[in-house]
Design an enzyme around this catalytic site. Structure first.
Site, mmCIF file in Angstrom:
data_model
loop_
_atom_site.group_PDB
_atom_site.id
_atom_site.type_symbol
_atom_site.label_atom_id
_atom_site.label_comp_id
_atom_site.label_asym_id
_atom_site.label_seq_id
_atom_site.Cartn_x
_atom_site.Cartn_y
_atom_site.Cartn_z
ATOM 1 N N HIS A 178 -3.950 -2.112 17.060
ATOM 2 C CA HIS A 178 -5.123 -2.141 17.223
ATOM 3 C C HIS A 178 -5.701 -0.773 17.366
ATOM 4 O O HIS A 178 -7.370 -1.014 17.199
ATOM 5 C CB HIS A 178 -4.166 -1.253 19.070
ATOM 6 C CG HIS A 178 -5.729 -0.718 19.562
ATOM 7 N ND1 HIS A 178 -5.620 -0.860 21.402
ATOM 8 C CD2 HIS A 178 -5.745 0.805 19.861
ATOM 9 C CE1 HIS A 178 -6.546 -0.459 21.923
ATOM 10 N NE2 HIS A 178 -6.592 0.939 21.236
ATOM 11 N N GLU A 179 -5.661 0.116 16.312
ATOM 12 C CA GLU A 179 -5.693 1.191 15.278
ATOM 13 C C GLU A 179 -6.649 1.123 14.472
ATOM 14 O O GLU A 179 -7.922 0.917 13.995
ATOM 15 C CB GLU A 179 -5.436 1.973 15.374
ATOM 16 C CG GLU A 179 -4.632 2.798 16.434
ATOM 17 C CD GLU A 179 -5.017 3.808 16.561
ATOM 18 O OE1 GLU A 179 -6.372 4.445 16.286
ATOM 19 O OE2 GLU A 179 -4.716 3.695 18.416
ATOM 20 N N HIS A 209 -10.237 -0.062 15.652
ATOM 21 C CA HIS A 209 -10.688 0.156 15.839
ATOM 22 C C HIS A 209 -11.783 0.723 14.688
ATOM 23 O O HIS A 209 -12.723 0.801 14.506
ATOM 24 C CB HIS A 209 -10.194 1.850 16.440
ATOM 25 C CG HIS A 209 -9.716 1.825 18.075
ATOM 26 N ND1 HIS A 209 -10.886 1.032 18.691
ATOM 27 C CD2 HIS A 209 -8.708 2.717 18.453
ATOM 28 C CE1 HIS A 209 -10.165 1.649 19.993
ATOM 29 N NE2 HIS A 209 -9.234 2.171 19.687
#
Length: 624
Positions: A485-486, A489
């Site tokens: 997820h990170e 980003h």
């Protein structure tokens, strides 16, 4: 939800994204208060951005940079009880009190989100005075448990202060009559010996009443209560979750009390609270390394916070030096040492040599983040403890995600204009506790989240993008929590969203920012997302509503699960239109994207969206 550190100097790069763990596990910051762990009673998380005094949200102190550390809440959040505001907006006097007392605390908890006419109907001053007087009358014969519904009265008052602070135009002003009524109520409650009963049944009421001290800005008046609770604490409290929270909530009274002249004057007149904090930390060093480590660490942090007051430094500094000597920057005592060092350096940094805390961030990096590894020209890892196999698995996961992201989002592999973030530093702490202990002091971030991406200013050639994460020690096998997820980003910021975080969120883009983070993470790993599928069946939001999602108006469910659903729907049903939106995002035409979403698309997809949600809930979304 993002947290914006107060200032950005040196390696404290500006925040881009922060991921809450509300989807599976919420991790609480070493800099941010929240609830302790209670499996059936975890609450939603909010973020208070301002450092100006504001009442605390529902059943959960606000998240402030530099605030005391609080323990981890439950792994599963309890659903909010359905609660009709008309029960409270349509009644006054004794009838209002009866409705409050007959409601559950989960019902009262929902009132923190009231606005407009409902906010005024429930929380105008005369309503608050009525409830404060009822709390006073109730407290006279308070039996040491919630059998007389004391907690509901206290929580209603807290909700009123919270809502009025955020929406004074609707609620109206609060004046001296309410102040006197609340003082009378708190005086009576804390004057009743049963308020000190050591049990969870009393602890819930006590914890909320301690928080009400702060909500009503009576921090200076009740310093004796803070000292009493800290002095009374012993090991018998540890079996009662609410009692531990009640003690811990005293640190919020102290943390935010510095904003009020009467609090400062009270401490000047009697600085005994400094002795109490020093004694608590000294006498409870045995808690460090246990589940209640935060109690001792917070005593040190709040003692150190008094160094902002020049008149108290002569008394405070020797106490801090003593505690630093009894702890170390690594090992089980690190939460106390690092907490004191971080806060003392913030408020008394010119005397860091006296404390032995100079060059704190670099010292912590050198002592803690000792593993360095390269995954290739664009990804480096800085870790606390990763084996060779774990490093290899991490690199494989990250480098493999690049091609998947570019194919899904159709970037063509070209970064957006003026983006120099051609490398990413991945920082991995060994556990959630280590993340809470060290990440704030090293990187200047709040850690009430499951990881944080720091984009900085991508237009600067020497900028270093990084994301900060930790191993998920509660998982049966090795996993870096929110790793993919990170990393999404980072890829999204470099290849999709032009400019920095402030630019990217200048219009509501959270549906995409967090939605694509979730979508790529689950799809790339080939994992279903059952929590989102469950939400689909509820049909909670129209698609046109999700275009308006921001970090301020949404909880974790709307931000992440509904963001995932919105992004997945657009990929599956309207890829061309999604491509148009991303075209605007890549050039930084936020207004153009907003007009396309809310004007050109508007509500035209809502009916199909509803049908798609039904299909999703029926099994169409069971595979990535």
């Amino acid at each position: 939800m993002p947290f914006r550190p107060p200032g950005s100097a040196g390696w404290r790069s500006a925040l881009r994204r922060a991921t809450f763990l509300g989807l599976a596990l919420a991790l609480i910051s070493s800099a941010s208060p929240a609830l302790a762990e209670k499996p059936a009673e975890a609450r939603k998380f909010f973020q208070q951005q301002s450092t100006e005094h504001a009442p605390l949200p529902a059943h959960n102190p606000s998240k402030h940079f530099g605030a005391p550390q609080f323990p981890r809440p439950s792994m599963q959040a309890a659903p909010a009880e359905e609660c009709d505001p008309a029960r409270f907006t349509g009644n006054t006097g004794a009838a209002l009190v009866d409705e409050i007392k007959s409601a559950g605390t989960d019902c009262i908890n929902t009132l923190f989100s009231l606005s407009g006419a409902d906010a005024r109907g429930a929380f105008r001053e005369e309503q608050m005075i009525t409830v404060a007087n009822a709390y006073r009358d109730n407290a006279v014969d308070y039996p040491g448990d919630n059998s007389t519904s004391t907690a509901q009265l206290v929580l209603f008052l807290r909700a009123g202060y919270y809502v009025q602070y955020g929406d004074p135009g609707s609620v109206g002003e609060y004046g001296p009559e309410l102040e006197a009524a609340v003082q009378g109520a708190l005086d009576t409650f804390f004057g009743n010996a049963e308020s000190g009963t050591v049990s969870d049944e009393n602890g819930e009421v006590l914890a909320e009443s301690v928080t009400l001290i702060d909500s009503s800005a009576e921090n200076g008046r009740y310093l004796d209560v803070v000292e009493r609770l800290l002095t009374a604490y012993d090991s018998s409290y540890d079996q009662y979750w609410w009692m531990v929270n009640a003690v811990n909530n005293t640190y919020t009274v102290l943390f935010r009390g510095h904003q009020f002249p009467d609090f400062v004057d009270a401490v000047h007149a009697d600085p005994g609270v400094l002795d109490t904090l020093h004694a608590f930390a000294s006498q409870h060093l045995d808690l460090l390394g246990t589940d209640n480590s935060f109690l001792t660490a917070n005593a040190g942090r709040e003692l150190a916070r008094f160094t902002q007051d020049e008149a108290l430094r002569a008394k405070t500094r020797p106490m801090l030096t003593d505690l630093l000597g009894k702890s170390d920057l690594t090992g089980p005592t690190a939460p106390l040492w690092v907490g004191i060092a971080e806060v003392a350096n913030t408020h008394d940094g010119e005397n860091c040599a006296e404390y032995g805390t100079c060059d704190l961030p670099q010292r912590l990096v050198d002592a803690v983040l000792t593993v360095e590894h390269s995954c290739g020209p664009s990804i480096s890892i800085l870790a606390q403890q990763l084996s060779a196999d774990e490093l290899s698995a991490t690199c494989t996961s990250l480098t493999g995600q690049d091609a998947f992201f570019h194919e899904q989002v159709q970037t063509g592999g070209q970064p957006v204009a003026d983006d120099h973030n051609d490398t990413i530093e991945v920082v991995v702490f060994d556990s959630s506790d280590d993340y809470r202990t060290y990440a704030g002091a090293i990187y200047g971030i709040d850690t009430n989240n499951g990881g944080m991406y720091l984009e900085g200013d991508p237009a600067q050639p020497d900028n270093q993008a990084r994301f900060i994460a930790h191993e998920a020690e509660w998982q049966p096998s090795f996993e870096i929590w929110n790793l993919n997820h990170e990393y999404t980003h980072y890829l999204d910021g470099r290849f999709t969203m032009h400019g920095d975080f402030a630019a990217a969120t200048s219009t509501p883009t959270v549906w995409w920012i967090e939605g694509i983070g979730e979508h790529i993470s689950y799809a790339y790993r080939g994992q279903p997302y059952p929590e989102a599928v469950e939400e689909a069946g509820k049909q909670t939001y129209r698609l046109s509503e999700l275009w308006d999602t921001t970090y301020d108006n949404a909880d974790t469910t709307r931000t992440y699960r509904w963001g995932y659903l919105a992004v997945r729907y657009m990929f599956e049903r309207h890829p061309a239109e999604l491509g148009t939106v991303l075209g605007y995002y890549r050039t930084g035409d936020w207004a153009g994207a907003r007009e396309f979403l809310t004007g050109t698309i508007g509500t035209s997809y809502d009916e199909d969206w509803s049908n798609w949600l039904a299909e999703c809930a029926a099994g169409a979304c069971s595979t990535p």
